[in-house]
Motif scaffolding. Sequence first.
Motif, PDB file in Angstrom:
ATOM      1  N   ASN A 285       0.413   7.175  -6.338  1.00  0.00           N
ATOM      2  CA  ASN A 285      -0.701   8.124  -6.433  1.00  0.00           C
ATOM      3  C   ASN A 285      -0.269   9.561  -6.164  1.00  0.00           C
ATOM      4  OD1 ASN A 285      -3.128   6.853  -7.252  1.00  0.00           O
ATOM      5  ND2 ASN A 285      -3.173   5.772  -5.311  1.00  0.00           N
ATOM      6  N   ASN A 286       0.727   9.730  -5.300  1.00  0.00           N
ATOM      7  CA  ASN A 286       1.192  11.066  -4.943  1.00  0.00           C
ATOM      8  C   ASN A 286       2.401  11.533  -5.756  1.00  0.00           C
ATOM      9  OD1 ASN A 286      -0.746  11.470  -2.851  1.00  0.00           O
ATOM     10  ND2 ASN A 286       0.406  10.025  -1.608  1.00  0.00           N
TER      11      ASN A 286
ATOM     12  N   GLU B 131       0.832  -1.206   0.000  1.00  0.00           N
ATOM     13  CA  GLU B 131       0.000   0.000   0.000  1.00  0.00           C
ATOM     14  C   GLU B 131       0.864   1.252   0.000  1.00  0.00           C
ATOM     15  OE1 GLU B 131      -3.599   0.253   2.361  1.00  0.00           O
ATOM     16  OE2 GLU B 131      -3.544  -1.926   2.637  1.00  0.00           O
ATOM     17  N   SER B 132       2.002   1.177   0.646  1.00  0.00           N
ATOM     18  CA  SER B 132       2.933   2.308   0.662  1.00  0.00           C
ATOM     19  C   SER B 132       3.416   2.637  -0.749  1.00  0.00           C
ATOM     20  CB  SER B 132       4.116   1.988   1.576  1.00  0.00           C
ATOM     21  OG  SER B 132       5.060   3.018   1.538  1.00  0.00           O
TER      22      SER B 132
ATOM     23  N   TYR C  41       1.833   1.896  -3.505  1.00  0.00           N
ATOM     24  CA  TYR C  41       0.665   2.397  -4.227  1.00  0.00           C
ATOM     25  C   TYR C  41       0.394   3.861  -3.872  1.00  0.00           C
ATOM     26  CZ  TYR C  41      -4.168   2.779  -5.846  1.00  0.00           C
ATOM     27  OH  TYR C  41      -5.332   3.186  -6.447  1.00  0.00           O
ATOM     28  N   ASP C  42       0.492   4.198  -2.587  1.00  0.00           N
ATOM     29  CA  ASP C  42       0.298   5.587  -2.161  1.00  0.00           C
ATOM     30  C   ASP C  42       1.365   6.504  -2.764  1.00  0.00           C
ATOM     31  OD1 ASP C  42      -1.912   4.819  -0.680  1.00  0.00           O
ATOM     32  OD2 ASP C  42      -0.801   4.752   1.229  1.00  0.00           O
TER      33      ASP C  42
END
Length: 97
Positions: free
Chosen positions: A68-69, A61-62, A64-65
């Motif tokens: 996204n950023n 998830e890190s 993926y985040d």
Amino acid sequence: MIRHTVVFRLKFPKGSSEEREFLQAAAALALIPGVQKFESLRQISKKNDFDYGLSMEFDSESDYDSYNNHPDHSKFVNDFWVNSVEKFLEIDYKVIK
């Protein structure tokens, strides 16, 4: 593992220079750190009205985040996605264990 997918329809005709430019810009998303198994796809089913898909995987998830950023992702969304995509559906998956 996270699989990030999106299916979409562009505002431009198939085979147009705008379509090519959009798909080339989308392909550059594969260069963002953390992106794995990037695929740019042409949708062939008659069961929906989307034309294209993008699929990629992330280890966490890190990651993926971070994607996204990432400034390159934000630039793609602002410069291409917002002005080019007519309709879309985003689905993000985690493996069921």
